[in-house]
Scaffold this active site. Structure first.
Site, mmCIF file in Angstrom:
data_model
loop_
_atom_site.group_PDB
_atom_site.id
_atom_site.type_symbol
_atom_site.label_atom_id
_atom_site.label_comp_id
_atom_site.label_asym_id
_atom_site.label_seq_id
_atom_site.Cartn_x
_atom_site.Cartn_y
_atom_site.Cartn_z
ATOM 1 C CE LYS A 206 48.074 49.610 37.886
ATOM 2 N NZ LYS A 206 49.395 50.213 38.075
ATOM 3 N N GLY B 100 41.631 36.990 31.750
ATOM 4 C CA GLY B 100 40.250 36.816 32.196
ATOM 5 C C GLY B 100 39.718 35.398 32.180
ATOM 6 C CB SER B 101 41.204 32.003 32.428
ATOM 7 O OG SER B 101 41.882 31.944 33.648
ATOM 8 C CG ASN B 102 39.962 32.930 37.899
ATOM 9 O OD1 ASN B 102 39.467 32.006 38.541
ATOM 10 N ND2 ASN B 102 41.273 33.096 37.782
ATOM 11 C CG ASN C 185 42.099 38.966 45.023
ATOM 12 O OD1 ASN C 185 41.988 39.029 43.793
ATOM 13 N ND2 ASN C 185 43.269 38.732 45.611
ATOM 14 C CG HIS D 17 46.702 34.960 46.433
ATOM 15 N ND1 HIS D 17 47.366 36.052 45.918
ATOM 16 C CD2 HIS D 17 47.654 34.134 46.923
ATOM 17 C CE1 HIS D 17 48.668 35.890 46.095
ATOM 18 N NE2 HIS D 17 48.873 34.737 46.707
ATOM 19 C CD GLU E 214 43.486 30.857 40.307
ATOM 20 O OE1 GLU E 214 42.937 31.878 39.886
ATOM 21 O OE2 GLU E 214 44.720 30.667 40.223
#
Ligand code: GRF
Length: 205
Positions: free
Chosen positions: A90, A11-13, A106, A108, A178
């Site tokens: 998922k 969960g760093s983002n 999302n 990536h 990111e």
């Protein structure tokens, strides 16, 4: 804008998003953190911040359809207006994608459309970039549709690939980007600055 963050890992983002909200650069609120893994670091991080932390796994439900309905119910309960996938490994059920059309993104860790798709996650992405001899990589924020990593691209930022890079050093360089790009892009959504037209998406200046 009430954002539900979906995460499967550390969960760093998610942490970067929380930081941007705290610093006032992202005018949004995290209404819940949803994870398919009960041991995800992101769930602990949510609890530390008093954010509803929900473990929601397909294994808890008898069928795909009941699972999708259960997920939609969780999202509605928390007043979700927007979904940000941040290391969620998922596939999001199609009925959830449909309910949040153009309101689900999302991040990536490569420059899509290259190095994306099924199986392209984590170190696999950076290994593939190095194996291909690419001179640059980066991060991509895209809208989520029914295909893995194929929705319209909203924002990208590149980093150089250096001659002595390993998957780990490249991953670290991309991750730094990111952590800036994702909150900035979410802020553009929150400010109503993102336009989508078919397969194309862009941020208004
Ligand atoms: C990030 O590299 C992201 O691009 C990818 O999964 C990773 C998640 O990392 N989708 P973290 O859990 O946010 O640290």
């Amino acid at each position: 804008m009430n954002i539900a963050v979906f995460a499967s890992g550390r969960g760093s983002n998610f942490d970067a998003i929380l930081g941007a909200i705290r610093h006032g650069t992202l005018p949004a609120r995290i209404c819940c953190l949803l994870s398919n893994r009960s041991d995800a670091g992101a769930l602990s991080l949510a609890r530390e911040h008093d954010i509803p932390a929900v473990h929601c796994s397909r294994l808890q439900y008898p069928t795909d359809e009941v699972f999708a309905d259960g997920m939609l119910e969780i999202l509605r309960t928390h007043g979700t207006e927007f979904i940000a996938l941040a290391g969620y490994l998922k596939r999001v059920p199609t009925s959830v994608v449909a309910a949040f059309r153009h309101r689900i993104v999302n991040i990536h860790p490569a420059l899509l459309p290259a190095f994306g798709g099924h199986g392209m996650y984590g170190h696999h992405v950076h290994e593939a970039v190095l194996a291909a001899g690419a001179k640059e990589s980066g991060a991509t924020v895209h809208l989520v549709d029914e295909e893995y990593d194929r929705g319209p691209i909203v924002a990208q930022r590149s980093v150089p690939v250096l001659p002595d890079d390993t998957p780990e050093t490249l991953a670290a360089r991309v991750l730094t980007v990111e952590h800036a790009l994702y909150p900035e892009t979410l802020a553009a959504f929150a400010r109503g600055r993102v336009r989508v037209d078919g397969r194309r998406a862009w941020i208004l200046p």
